[in-house]
Design an enzyme around this catalytic site. Sequence first.
Site, PDB file in Angstrom:
ATOM      1  N   CYS A   1      36.853  32.536  42.645  1.00 13.93           N
ATOM      2  CA  CYS A   1      35.624  33.182  43.105  1.00 13.93           C
ATOM      3  C   CYS A   1      34.469  32.649  42.272  1.00 13.93           C
ATOM      4  CB  CYS A   1      35.716  34.703  42.978  1.00 13.93           C
ATOM      5  SG  CYS A   1      34.167  35.530  43.391  1.00 13.93           S
TER       6      CYS A   1
ATOM      7  N   ASN B   1      31.041  33.180  42.454  1.00 16.70           N
ATOM      8  CA  ASN B   1      30.087  34.187  41.974  1.00 16.70           C
ATOM      9  C   ASN B   1      30.711  35.040  40.882  1.00 16.70           C
ATOM     10  OD1 ASN B   1      27.889  33.535  43.666  1.00 16.70           O
ATOM     11  ND2 ASN B   1      28.805  34.639  45.363  1.00 16.70           N
TER      12      ASN B   1
ATOM     13  N   HIS C   1      38.919  27.335  52.574  1.00 21.73           N
ATOM     14  CA  HIS C   1      37.696  27.579  53.339  1.00 21.73           C
ATOM     15  C   HIS C   1      37.707  26.782  54.640  1.00 21.73           C
ATOM     16  CE1 HIS C   1      35.387  29.786  50.247  1.00 21.73           C
ATOM     17  NE2 HIS C   1      36.210  29.137  49.449  1.00 21.73           N
TER      18      HIS C   1
ATOM     19  N   GLU D   1      34.622  36.571  53.941  1.00 28.65           N
ATOM     20  CA  GLU D   1      35.624  36.315  52.916  1.00 28.65           C
ATOM     21  C   GLU D   1      36.955  36.969  53.249  1.00 28.65           C
ATOM     22  OE1 GLU D   1      34.766  36.069  48.780  1.00 28.65           O
ATOM     23  OE2 GLU D   1      32.633  36.493  49.114  1.00 28.65           O
TER      24      GLU D   1
ATOM     25  N   CYS E   1      28.824  33.940  48.519  1.00 24.27           N
ATOM     26  CA  CYS E   1      30.153  33.435  48.178  1.00 24.27           C
ATOM     27  C   CYS E   1      29.967  32.068  47.535  1.00 24.27           C
ATOM     28  CB  CYS E   1      31.043  33.331  49.421  1.00 24.27           C
ATOM     29  SG  CYS E   1      32.675  32.610  49.094  1.00 24.27           S
TER      30      CYS E   1
END
Length: 280
Positions: free
Chosen positions: A76, A78, A166, A215, A224
């Site tokens: 992740c 962020n 992704h 997400e 994201c």
Amino acid sequence: MTTLNFTKMHGLGNDFIVINALNQPVTWTADNIKTWSDRHTGIGFDQLLLIEASDNERCDFKYRIFNADGGEVEQCGNGARCFAKYVTEHGLTDKTSVMVETMRGIIVLNILDDGRITVDMGKPHFAPEEIPFVPKNKADQEAKVHMLVVGMETIPVSLVNMGNPHAVMLVEDVKTAPVKILGEAIEKHPQFPQRVNVGFGQVLSPSEINLRVFERGVGETQACGAGACAAVVAGIRHGLLTDTVLVHLPGGDLTIHWKEGESVLMTGPAAEVYSGTLTY
């Protein structure tokens, strides 16, 4: 009863609780996380970030991430910036460059003089088995764009693993993109055995894009970081973007830099909201 100290943080509105397991015992269930993450009856957050000691002598810490549905995930972006801000501002390190062990390898967090954090997100991966993605045939396996059949539609997506999977698609306008409907359908598409994060990108210029991300295990978030990296990498590979791109997300802006064969660098802010105690 068990008591846990936590800190609420966010990176461009993508929000977290950070739990320091270096100074307190930590136990929970997936149901506990689901309860805490509820925005009406709990604290409310997209992910839970756990700080642990690393067994890797190269690393300063170990970083674990749990989605709002209780499932543990690999990466992740962020959250990584919030992690860096937490360990420096809470006196856990005096370094300005921090090496952190994650489920998918080591990442480097650099704290800049202006308070922003640059995260070395590592090199992107594209092979179907690295996503993971189950191709329909050999041509699909080697393609840069994969055609997903979703209901009655066939949707072109670019696949990038940034430590987590992704699928990125281009849209004319992110404001009107069917993020919830398509995001839910693609996240759980049978060709993604571990599910997938879904990005909806709108190219504004070679150095600027708008982006919304659905997400995995969370739903649409305000920002994201790994999704921004994936979208920029996909755009560069298709010749649409330069090597440094400003990404506009609902919660704010990130700067992503990538050159073929190198690691992806993500720069942006992080903020602490408050600290509290959980009893359960």
